[in-house]
Design a protein around this motif. Structure first.
Motif, PDB file in Angstrom:
ATOM      1  N   LEU C 141       5.991  11.243  14.514  1.00 37.73           N
ATOM      2  CA  LEU C 141       7.393  11.723  14.226  1.00 37.73           C
ATOM      3  C   LEU C 141       8.434  10.595  13.543  1.00 37.73           C
ATOM      4  O   LEU C 141       9.295  10.908  12.918  1.00 37.73           O
ATOM      5  CB  LEU C 141       8.270  12.339  15.360  1.00 37.73           C
ATOM      6  CG  LEU C 141       7.703  14.011  15.661  1.00 37.73           C
ATOM      7  CD1 LEU C 141       8.346  14.471  16.669  1.00 37.73           C
ATOM      8  CD2 LEU C 141       7.890  14.644  14.250  1.00 37.73           C
ATOM      9  N   SER C 142       8.188   9.426  14.115  1.00 39.89           N
ATOM     10  CA  SER C 142       9.161   8.392  13.804  1.00 39.89           C
ATOM     11  C   SER C 142       8.515   7.375  12.550  1.00 39.89           C
ATOM     12  O   SER C 142       9.016   6.623  12.028  1.00 39.89           O
ATOM     13  CB  SER C 142       9.051   7.223  14.903  1.00 39.89           C
ATOM     14  OG  SER C 142       9.450   7.899  16.158  1.00 39.89           O
ATOM     15  N   PHE C 143       7.311   8.091  12.225  1.00 39.30           N
ATOM     16  CA  PHE C 143       6.778   7.264  10.675  1.00 39.30           C
ATOM     17  C   PHE C 143       7.512   7.534   9.330  1.00 39.30           C
ATOM     18  O   PHE C 143       7.620   8.958   9.217  1.00 39.30           O
ATOM     19  CB  PHE C 143       5.354   7.600  10.572  1.00 39.30           C
ATOM     20  CG  PHE C 143       4.301   6.717  10.863  1.00 39.30           C
ATOM     21  CD1 PHE C 143       4.275   5.940  12.326  1.00 39.30           C
ATOM     22  CD2 PHE C 143       3.810   5.983   9.710  1.00 39.30           C
ATOM     23  CE1 PHE C 143       3.385   4.908  12.463  1.00 39.30           C
ATOM     24  CE2 PHE C 143       2.712   5.120  10.291  1.00 39.30           C
ATOM     25  CZ  PHE C 143       2.619   4.616  11.519  1.00 39.30           C
ATOM     26  N   PRO C 144       8.180   6.714   8.722  1.00 37.62           N
ATOM     27  CA  PRO C 144       8.703   6.969   7.579  1.00 37.62           C
ATOM     28  C   PRO C 144       7.553   7.566   6.540  1.00 37.62           C
ATOM     29  O   PRO C 144       6.759   6.750   6.423  1.00 37.62           O
ATOM     30  CB  PRO C 144       9.209   5.681   7.099  1.00 37.62           C
ATOM     31  CG  PRO C 144       8.961   4.894   7.935  1.00 37.62           C
ATOM     32  CD  PRO C 144       8.316   5.348   9.032  1.00 37.62           C
ATOM     33  N   THR C 145       7.889   8.750   6.001  1.00 36.72           N
ATOM     34  CA  THR C 145       6.678   9.241   5.137  1.00 36.72           C
ATOM     35  C   THR C 145       6.442   8.306   3.931  1.00 36.72           C
ATOM     36  O   THR C 145       5.209   8.139   3.834  1.00 36.72           O
ATOM     37  CB  THR C 145       7.228  10.773   4.514  1.00 36.72           C
ATOM     38  OG1 THR C 145       7.693  11.275   5.598  1.00 36.72           O
ATOM     39  CG2 THR C 145       6.199  11.356   3.817  1.00 36.72           C
ATOM     40  N   PHE C 146       7.274   7.775   3.461  1.00 33.36           N
ATOM     41  CA  PHE C 146       7.085   6.949   2.210  1.00 33.36           C
ATOM     42  C   PHE C 146       6.475   5.626   2.519  1.00 33.36           C
ATOM     43  O   PHE C 146       5.319   5.215   1.929  1.00 33.36           O
ATOM     44  CB  PHE C 146       8.203   6.729   1.604  1.00 33.36           C
ATOM     45  CG  PHE C 146       9.467   5.917   1.973  1.00 33.36           C
ATOM     46  CD1 PHE C 146      10.216   6.341   2.983  1.00 33.36           C
ATOM     47  CD2 PHE C 146       9.610   4.630   1.593  1.00 33.36           C
ATOM     48  CE1 PHE C 146      11.065   5.608   3.449  1.00 33.36           C
ATOM     49  CE2 PHE C 146      10.523   3.859   2.244  1.00 33.36           C
ATOM     50  CZ  PHE C 146      11.257   4.174   3.312  1.00 33.36           C
ATOM     51  N   TRP C 147       6.674   5.105   3.835  1.00 30.86           N
ATOM     52  CA  TRP C 147       5.850   3.844   4.048  1.00 30.86           C
ATOM     53  C   TRP C 147       4.590   4.416   4.443  1.00 30.86           C
ATOM     54  O   TRP C 147       3.543   3.518   4.054  1.00 30.86           O
ATOM     55  CB  TRP C 147       6.404   3.107   5.248  1.00 30.86           C
ATOM     56  CG  TRP C 147       6.082   1.860   5.557  1.00 30.86           C
ATOM     57  CD1 TRP C 147       5.974   0.784   4.614  1.00 30.86           C
ATOM     58  CD2 TRP C 147       5.282   1.509   6.634  1.00 30.86           C
ATOM     59  NE1 TRP C 147       5.219  -0.090   5.380  1.00 30.86           N
ATOM     60  CE2 TRP C 147       5.120   0.026   6.564  1.00 30.86           C
ATOM     61  CE3 TRP C 147       5.346   1.824   7.861  1.00 30.86           C
ATOM     62  CZ2 TRP C 147       4.268  -0.583   7.599  1.00 30.86           C
ATOM     63  CZ3 TRP C 147       4.497   1.264   8.857  1.00 30.86           C
ATOM     64  CH2 TRP C 147       4.149  -0.078   8.692  1.00 30.86           C
ATOM     65  N   LEU C 150       2.559   4.520   1.173  1.00 35.34           N
ATOM     66  CA  LEU C 150       2.229   3.481   0.735  1.00 35.34           C
ATOM     67  C   LEU C 150       0.859   2.745   1.223  1.00 35.34           C
ATOM     68  O   LEU C 150       0.093   2.168   0.802  1.00 35.34           O
ATOM     69  CB  LEU C 150       3.423   2.637   0.942  1.00 35.34           C
ATOM     70  CG  LEU C 150       4.620   2.951  -0.375  1.00 35.34           C
ATOM     71  CD1 LEU C 150       5.848   1.970  -0.223  1.00 35.34           C
ATOM     72  CD2 LEU C 150       4.240   2.663  -1.567  1.00 35.34           C
ATOM     73  N   MET C 151       1.079   2.889   2.775  1.00 37.21           N
ATOM     74  CA  MET C 151       0.052   2.094   3.368  1.00 37.21           C
ATOM     75  C   MET C 151      -1.177   2.874   3.314  1.00 37.21           C
ATOM     76  O   MET C 151      -2.358   2.250   3.189  1.00 37.21           O
ATOM     77  CB  MET C 151       0.288   2.132   4.974  1.00 37.21           C
ATOM     78  CG  MET C 151       1.484   1.332   5.381  1.00 37.21           C
ATOM     79  SD  MET C 151       1.266  -0.338   5.122  1.00 37.21           S
ATOM     80  CE  MET C 151       2.243  -0.726   3.908  1.00 37.21           C
ATOM     81  N   TYR C 154      -2.778   1.708   0.053  1.00 34.63           N
ATOM     82  CA  TYR C 154      -3.077   0.302   0.169  1.00 34.63           C
ATOM     83  C   TYR C 154      -4.606   0.363   0.896  1.00 34.63           C
ATOM     84  O   TYR C 154      -5.509  -0.010   0.214  1.00 34.63           O
ATOM     85  CB  TYR C 154      -2.295  -0.654   0.991  1.00 34.63           C
ATOM     86  CG  TYR C 154      -2.949  -1.927   0.978  1.00 34.63           C
ATOM     87  CD1 TYR C 154      -2.741  -2.653   0.008  1.00 34.63           C
ATOM     88  CD2 TYR C 154      -3.023  -2.410   2.333  1.00 34.63           C
ATOM     89  CE1 TYR C 154      -3.289  -4.082   0.310  1.00 34.63           C
ATOM     90  CE2 TYR C 154      -3.653  -3.579   2.593  1.00 34.63           C
ATOM     91  CZ  TYR C 154      -3.664  -4.374   1.577  1.00 34.63           C
ATOM     92  OH  TYR C 154      -4.148  -5.882   1.516  1.00 34.63           O
ATOM     93  N   SER C 255      11.772  18.698   1.367  1.00 34.01           N
ATOM     94  CA  SER C 255      12.224  16.873   1.417  1.00 34.01           C
ATOM     95  C   SER C 255      11.012  16.114   1.641  1.00 34.01           C
ATOM     96  O   SER C 255      10.834  15.269   0.862  1.00 34.01           O
ATOM     97  CB  SER C 255      13.109  16.722   2.705  1.00 34.01           C
ATOM     98  OG  SER C 255      14.411  17.403   2.550  1.00 34.01           O
ATOM     99  N   LEU C 258       9.246  15.852  -1.593  1.00 32.07           N
ATOM    100  CA  LEU C 258       9.766  15.049  -2.689  1.00 32.07           C
ATOM    101  C   LEU C 258       9.463  13.820  -2.501  1.00 32.07           C
ATOM    102  O   LEU C 258       9.023  12.941  -3.618  1.00 32.07           O
ATOM    103  CB  LEU C 258      11.442  15.157  -2.626  1.00 32.07           C
ATOM    104  CG  LEU C 258      12.274  14.337  -3.409  1.00 32.07           C
ATOM    105  CD1 LEU C 258      13.280  15.219  -3.905  1.00 32.07           C
ATOM    106  CD2 LEU C 258      12.683  13.151  -2.904  1.00 32.07           C
ATOM    107  N   VAL C 259       9.525  12.879  -1.190  1.00 32.54           N
ATOM    108  CA  VAL C 259       9.027  11.731  -0.866  1.00 32.54           C
ATOM    109  C   VAL C 259       7.615  11.495  -1.391  1.00 32.54           C
ATOM    110  O   VAL C 259       7.215  10.519  -2.126  1.00 32.54           O
ATOM    111  CB  VAL C 259       9.437  11.567   0.236  1.00 32.54           C
ATOM    112  CG1 VAL C 259       9.030   9.758   0.646  1.00 32.54           C
ATOM    113  CG2 VAL C 259      10.829  11.582   0.729  1.00 32.54           C
ATOM    114  N   THR C 262       6.827  11.578  -5.068  1.00 33.81           N
ATOM    115  CA  THR C 262       7.400  10.127  -5.743  1.00 33.81           C
ATOM    116  C   THR C 262       6.445   9.263  -5.615  1.00 33.81           C
ATOM    117  O   THR C 262       6.009   8.589  -6.446  1.00 33.81           O
ATOM    118  CB  THR C 262       8.936   9.916  -5.130  1.00 33.81           C
ATOM    119  OG1 THR C 262       9.509  11.086  -4.689  1.00 33.81           O
ATOM    120  CG2 THR C 262       9.432   9.054  -6.285  1.00 33.81           C
ATOM    121  N   ILE C 263       5.915   9.115  -4.154  1.00 44.90           N
ATOM    122  CA  ILE C 263       4.972   7.919  -4.120  1.00 44.90           C
ATOM    123  C   ILE C 263       3.705   8.178  -4.688  1.00 44.90           C
ATOM    124  O   ILE C 263       3.141   7.150  -5.390  1.00 44.90           O
ATOM    125  CB  ILE C 263       4.662   7.827  -2.643  1.00 44.90           C
ATOM    126  CG1 ILE C 263       6.209   7.191  -1.976  1.00 44.90           C
ATOM    127  CG2 ILE C 263       3.579   6.912  -2.415  1.00 44.90           C
ATOM    128  CD1 ILE C 263       6.034   7.554  -0.348  1.00 44.90           C
TER     129      ILE C 263
END
Lengths: 323, 291, 317
Positions: C141-147, C150-151, C154, C255, C258-259, C262-263
């Motif tokens: 729950l604390s993980f930012p979706t966009f990061w 990205l990970m 990667y 929401s 959306l994120v 975009t990624i």
């Protein structure tokens, strides 16, 4: 009686029952349905009845904690039933209340000192130093040490909390205090202490009390006069002795017979009313008590009986009682 | 009187005992304290000026040069210094947004709950309406409309996320206002404002505190979102979100530039979330959710 | 039941009005007004702007504009894009399938996983699995979706080269289902993470609550096997708060989408929103706000009706 301190006439508190959809009024709960009461200076009127009979609502609506929907409340000669809050303010100082549950009636996040200083803050009486002295004096009056002011309500026992509740009610030097079952939540051993405290304060300060109670044993200790309520109406009002020894209304008689020993040495045949108490949303027509009354006649179902004076200070609302 | 003389801090002690058992919450509190300290003393701890460019030292990998402990970015700026100053920005926005959220939410929640009737209906319909919009949508639209300063970003985040708080506070007030201590205050002639502020608000403090902690986490997250999308904190001011945006361009060759700010965001959000969860369990066992 | 549905429909009307007021108000809050693209463009003459203003009806009093705009929303005329002059509703609707596909797949994965984890956690309360699952959910729950996205790119796209890093199809493979599925994996995983965590938490507490009820004890006392007890007795009762959660989560899902879009360059509504924001395409932005809000209102309505269908008590309120 000279001019009574409090005179209540035809007091009504009706709550609307609304439909879920359009909030239309589809019914009415007649919690208080035409109550007449009088309290003289310095006397104790007991208001008794089963739970749900409207006695607490009556008490709270006299203080305008619940808005009355009809009737008149005269305090020291002034009609206050429809006063706006601003004009009510001076009467707030003269009428106070002690609640039933000493755990719910004290703000758990305030110190006792804060709770007792609140009346002075609200009415802008004195400065901080003066208020602290008054709080200490109040605590001494109800038999608590002045150090109690620094503590929080949860650190006290039920009886001590009720003493704090009484101190708060007395802070503004009222003339009338309504006790809403002030001892029923307490241990029996503590009840007598609180009752005696309230009686002592009455004698010292010349207070008038309305004691709301379902406990006739308590009532027999404190009351000068007793009013018996059933389903939103007063059915009988009498001086204490007359009520306990010469009850006229069939409901009062049934109530007294249900008490194991209202007055030592006296025995009475138990009369248990039949059936359940009807809902105040749908009270029976005529005399509210008639469906359960062992003596009911045809007229009881049609016409609500008006109170009749049977002796000085003794009024009964029953068709079967002759003056 | 003797029975009553229990420890005056009895309540607090119990709360602390329950909180201490929650190991994740302790870790969260530790992380939050660390972050606060590093943000407060960012300029002291930062080895370099975070805006200092040195194109001869681009993409220094972490742990290779003692002058740049966490390496440098595409313009040769020191990553550690940028992370520390970015943290200052993120936490400032997070805290200011939280205060905005809590003030707005608590005010509306108390007014709706205590006044009831028409005021309650109107306010709660407004809350329902606001909740129909996805927060990121609202946030981005308004953020795109106002010039991005730290204050405006914080306010925009705060003003698009107060609705839950107002619901929590209203529910609490509805429960509290039936209590006799409120009737006692009315019997004394207390004004509505006094009852709301002095009698009711302190009793709703526990759920508000929990919501506030969790709101810092979500505000930090939101700031990094909108900064990442270019509508938040603007360069050259460093924020973890816009550090990520920059890093995305060099993602396949220098991943640490993206990993570090992302890890910082995650750590912060987790810290506040765990702290909030622990506080909830400790302050209000009724709301407990986890073992 | 019909009465209940009618009542809930009526209650949705003030919500719709409120949503339209906020949407309309936001459009007029924009710096430079709704025509910012033109007014902030120095090559466009003042008299041209005046002409556009009249064409868009912006010279009329504000309440007239609102009524016209609101009737347009109701009748399907959502205005036209600044660039290209295409109907806004068309632009939004053509992005809908991609978003629905992403949201649908993420939601299915998340509900299936979250529910299983939650139920297992509730049945084996305080087991190693339960503690790991609840702690894991708190981390997720604390993980930012966009990061996280990205990970994921990667690791899975750049390092391992297992999956594509973005888009919906390989060039020249449009319509190829296999290609689509390969592209769907990472965005689904990223979007599903937080929803899975929420669902496992909520279903765990919903089942814990239900399992302590008297009727569960009765079911056990009369000798019903555990599987039967769970499916026939616990499930329908625990489902209620979970269906409500589904309704409440919808705006959050948008929401997240959306994120994620975009990624991953996923050509859905979220992507459209960000593009429209960058190009100051206010008609599209407002159309999307209205579209998602109406979507959320309908979603909540359906959730309420589903709950009423399961629980007769709800209908009577």
């Amino acid at each position: 009686m000279a001019e009574p301190l409090l005179q209540v006439r035809g007091l009504e508190v009706h709550f609307p029952i609304r439909s879920a959809m359009l909030r239309r009024r589809i019914g009415t709960v007649r919690a208080v349905d035409g109550v007449d009461l009088e309290v003289a200076r310095g006397e104790t009127l007991a208001l008794v009845g089963e739970s749900g009979c409207g006695k607490t609502t009556t008490g709270k609506s006299i203080l305008r904690l619940i808005e009355p929907t009809g009737g008149s409340i005269r305090f020291a000669g002034e009609e206050i039933a429809r006063h706006p809050p601003a004009r009510l303010a001076p009467f707030r100082r003269r009428m106070q209340i002690v609640f039933q549950d000493p755990y719910a009636s004290l703000n758990p996040r305030m110190t006792v000192g804060g709770i007792l200083a609140a009346p002075f803050e609200i009415h802008r009486i004195g400065d901080a130093k003066d208020r602290a002295e008054r709080v200490a004096a109040l605590l001494r009056t109800v038999g608590l040490p002045p150090e109690a002011a620094r503590r929080y309500p949860h650190e006290f026992s039920g009886g001590q909390r009720q003493r704090i509740g009484i101190a708060r009610a007395l802070a503004l030097e009222p003339e009338l205090v309504i006790g809403d079952e002030p001892v029923s939540a307490l241990d029996v051993s503590i009840q007598a202490q609180i009752i005696n405290l309230m009686k002592r304060l009455q004698a010292e300060l010349g207070l008038a009390y309305i004691m709301i109670s379902h406990n006739l044993a308590v009532v027999s200790h404190v009351a000068d006069r007793v009013a018996v309520m059933y389903l939103g109406r007063v059915v009988e009002t009498a001086p204490r002795e007359a009520l306990f020894f010469d009850a006229r209304h069939p409901y009062t008689q049934a109530l007294l017979s249900a008490v194991p020993e209202p007055v030592p040495g006296r025995r009475r045949a138990r009369q248990v009313p039949q059936g359940d108490v009807p809902s105040p949303a749908n009270p029976p027509p005529g005399c509210h008590f008639h469906p359960r009354c062992p003596l009911a006649i045809a007229r009881c179902a049609q016409e609500a009986p008006a109170p009749r004076i049977v002796a000085p200070g003794h009024a009964v609302a029953c068709h079967l009682v002759s003056p | 009187m003797s029975a009553a003389v229990s420890a005056p801090e009895g309540q607090l002690a119990r709360v602390w005992q329950r909180f201490r058992r929650h190991r994740l919450a302790l870790a969260g509190a530790f992380v939050v304290a660390l972050l606060m300290a590093s943000a407060l003393f960012a300029s002291v701890f930062a080895p370099q000026d975070p805006t200092l460019l040195d194109t001869s030292l681009r993409f220094v990998p972490p742990f290779t040069d003692w002058r740049y402990p966490l390496g440098t970015d595409e313009l040769g700026r020191d990553t550690l210094s940028r992370l520390l100053h970015g943290g200052q920005v993120s936490l400032t926005v997070g805290l200011v947004a939280m205060v905005t959220t809590v003030l707005t939410g608590a005010l509306i929640g108390i007014a709706a709950g205590y006044l009831g009737g028409i005021a309650d209906t109107l306010l709660m319909r407004f809350v329902d309406t606001m909740l129909c919009f996805p927060q990121v949508f609202l946030l981005l639209v308004v953020a795109a409309f106002v010039p991005p300063t730290l204050l405006s970003i914080s306010l925009v985040i705060g003003l698009t996320s107060w609705m839950e708080v107002s619901r929590i506070v209203r529910a609490e007030i509805l429960h509290l206002k039936e209590q006799d201590f409120v009737a006692a205050a009315r019997a004394l002639g207390a004004s509505r404002t006094r009852i709301m502020v002095r009698e009711l608000l302190p009793n709703a403090a526990a759920p508000i505190l929990v919501a506030a902690t969790l709101k810092v986490a979500s505000a930090v997250l939101m700031e990094s979102y909108i900064s990442y999308l270019g509508y938040g904190v603007q360069p050259p001011l460093a924020s973890w979100g816009n550090m990520l945006t920059n890093a995305q361009g060099y993602f396949d060759t220098v991943p640490w530039l993206a990993i570090l700010p992302g890890a910082a965001i995650t750590l912060t959000v987790m810290g506040f979330n765990f702290l909030g969860d622990g506080l909830r369990d400790a302050l209000d066992p009724r709301l407990r959710m986890d073992p | 039941m019909i009465g209940f549905v009618a009542r809930r429909l009526l209650q949705a009307i003030p919500l719709l009005i409120g949503v339209s007021l906020i949407g309309f108000g936001l459009m007029h809050l924009a710096p430079g007004g709704p025509l910012a693209v033109y007014t902030l463009n120095p090559t466009i003459q003042a008299q041209d702007i005046e002409r556009i203003r009249i064409i868009f009806g912006l010279d009329q009093p504000i309440h007239v504009q609102y009524v016209k705009w609101a009737t347009g929303i109701v009748s399907g005329n959502w205005g036209y894009t600044f660039f290209g002059g295409r109907p806004v509703l068309d632009v939004i609707l053509e992005r809908l399938p991609a978003t629905m596909l992403l949201m649908g797949s993420a939601l299915s994965v998340a509900i299936l996983l979250g529910l299983s984890i939650g139920i297992l956690g509730a049945v084996r309360r305080y087991s190693v699995f339960d503690v790991l699952a609840t702690t894991g959910a708190l981390f997720a729950l604390s993980f930012p979706t966009f990061w996280f996205g990205l990970m994921a790119i990667y690791v899975f796209a750049i390092q391992l080269r297992w999956l594509p890093s973005g888009g919906m199809w390989e060039l020249g493979e449009e319509g190829n289902i296999l290609s689509l599925l390969r592209h769907l994996v990472l965005p689904t995983m990223v979007l599903a993470l937080v929803i899975t965590a929420t669902w496992s938490r909520y279903s765990r507490s919903a089942f814990l609550e239900v399992m302590h009820q008297d009727y569960m004890r009765t079911a056990r006392a009369k000798g019903l096997p555990p599987r039967q007890r769970l499916l026939r007795h616990a499930f329908p009762n625990a489902a209620k708060p979970l269906i409500a959660l589904l309704g409440v989560e919808l705006p959050f899902l948008f929401s997240g989408a959306l994120v994620t879009e975009t990624i991953f360059g996923w050509p859905g509504m979220g992507r459209l929103f960000v593009d429209a924001l960058n190009m100051k395409e206010y008609p599209v932005l407002m159309g999307m706000m209205m579209f998602t809000a109406i979507f959320v209102i309908i979603g909540n309505l359906l959730a309420d009706i589903a709950i009423a269908a399961i629980d007769p008590r709800v209908r009577l309120q």
